[in-house]
Design a protein around this motif. Structure first.
Motif, PDB file in Angstrom:
ATOM      1  N   TYR A  71       1.657   0.930  -4.438  1.00 54.68           N
ATOM      2  CA  TYR A  71       0.682  -0.128  -4.143  1.00 54.68           C
ATOM      3  C   TYR A  71       0.897  -1.376  -4.991  1.00 54.68           C
ATOM      4  CZ  TYR A  71      -1.941   3.150  -1.266  1.00 54.68           C
ATOM      5  OH  TYR A  71      -2.322   4.028  -0.279  1.00 54.68           O
ATOM      6  N   LYS A  99       2.644  -4.072  -4.256  1.00 53.56           N
ATOM      7  CA  LYS A  99       2.481  -5.280  -3.442  1.00 53.56           C
ATOM      8  C   LYS A  99       1.007  -5.563  -3.177  1.00 53.56           C
ATOM      9  CE  LYS A  99       6.959  -4.859  -1.107  1.00 53.56           C
ATOM     10  NZ  LYS A  99       7.651  -4.695   0.200  1.00 53.56           N
ATOM     11  N   HIS A 100       0.257  -4.499  -2.936  1.00 56.79           N
ATOM     12  CA  HIS A 100      -1.182  -4.679  -2.727  1.00 56.79           C
ATOM     13  C   HIS A 100      -1.849  -5.179  -4.003  1.00 56.79           C
ATOM     14  CE1 HIS A 100       0.217  -1.686   0.200  1.00 56.79           C
ATOM     15  NE2 HIS A 100      -0.760  -2.108   1.005  1.00 56.79           N
ATOM     16  N   VAL A 145      -1.560  -8.912  -4.411  1.00 61.28           N
ATOM     17  CA  VAL A 145      -2.542  -9.637  -3.592  1.00 61.28           C
ATOM     18  C   VAL A 145      -3.917  -9.608  -4.256  1.00 61.28           C
ATOM     19  CG1 VAL A 145      -3.720  -9.697  -1.364  1.00 61.28           C
ATOM     20  CG2 VAL A 145      -1.275  -9.157  -1.472  1.00 61.28           C
TER      21      VAL A 145
END
Length: 271
Positions: A209, A211-212, A215
């Protein structure tokens, strides 16, 4: 202890924590000249430590581009109670920051008796770690994010006909949000450490996670900082670094737990 006894114990811990905040807030309220002219308005002055270091760096690079000699904006109080309200607010924020180690220690004194022996062992040094990370976050927010954000916003103009004259409530609110937000967000490694201990978070999960998380970090930067890209980037980079550090911490915790489980399995087979 009964439930009522626990509430009574918690009440006294809360009272002592509030008293500590109140004492430091009164001290900050009395030292109004130092608090406002040196601490609160410091990041708005060209002679602030951060700007002086940028000038020295510019001298080493034979460039004056990063040397900030003027911050073109004025601070006004547009409400009758504006200055008095900000005096109280800033005193409370400073009191909360200075008293934070003691406040957390009081809460930890309430929580720690309910922990098991192994939980106490893994949480040893929690007060020191939380205080250290909080202090680093406060220093980063005050000496990096606050002055650079103030300089960026003070120099930002959509038209030469528009002058930047900020209200005191807006200025103090922005500085407080940047500094306190940084102190809170720097607690990420501690949170990940405890979540890894109870098995909620694993290093593989954090990698999946990642990349999440980037964000979410950018979203947090947008919420906790003024609406400008510089502030968001300034808070995003250290947060991403803390996230990577948290992966290493989670990996270390996972390996120790895995090693402990293997040893227990070997002892069980031998028995």
């Amino acid at each position: 202890m009964s439930f009522i006894d626990h509430l009574e114990e918690l009440r006294w811990h809360l009272i002592r924590a509030v008293i500590a905040i109140f004492i430091f807030s009164i001290a900050a309220f009395v030292a109004v000249d130092f608090v406002f002219n040196t601490v609160i308005l410091g990041p708005a002055k060209p002679e602030f430590w951060t700007f002086r270091m940028l000038c020295k760096l510019g001298e080493l690079m034979n460039s004056t581009a990063i040397c900030i000699e003027e911050i073109p904006f004025k601070i006004q109080s547009r409400q009758m109670t504006g200055q008095f309200t900000m005096h109280i607010t800033s005193s409370f924020v400073i009191g909360l920051i200075v008293a934070f180690p003691y406040v957390f220690w009081e809460f930890w004194r309430f929580i720690s008796p309910g922990l098991h022996m192994n939980e106490k062992a893994v949480s040893r040094g929690a007060v020191f770690s939380v205080t250290l990370l909080f202090t680093l976050g406060i220093l980063f927010g005050y000496y990096i994010m606050a002055p650079l954000s103030v300089n960026f916003l003070a120099n930002y103009q959509v038209s030469e006909l528009i002058y930047n004259e900020f209200d005191i409530t807006s200025y103090v609110g922005t500085i407080s949000t940047l500094v306190l937000g940084s102190g809170i967000l720097f607690q990420l490694p501690i949170v990940v450490y405890f979540l890894s201990k109870i098995g909620v978070v694993t290093p593989d999960l954090m990698k999946i996670y990642r990349k999440h998380a980037i964000v979410v970090i950018l979203m947090l930067g947008a919420v906790l900082t003024p609406p400008d890209p510089l502030s968001q980037i300034l808070i995003a980079f250290p947060l991403f670094g803390l996230y990577e550090l948290s992966i290493l911490i989670s990996r270390s915790v996972y390996r120790k737990q895995r090693k402990k489980e293997l040893l227990e399995q070997q002892k069980y087979k031998q028995s």
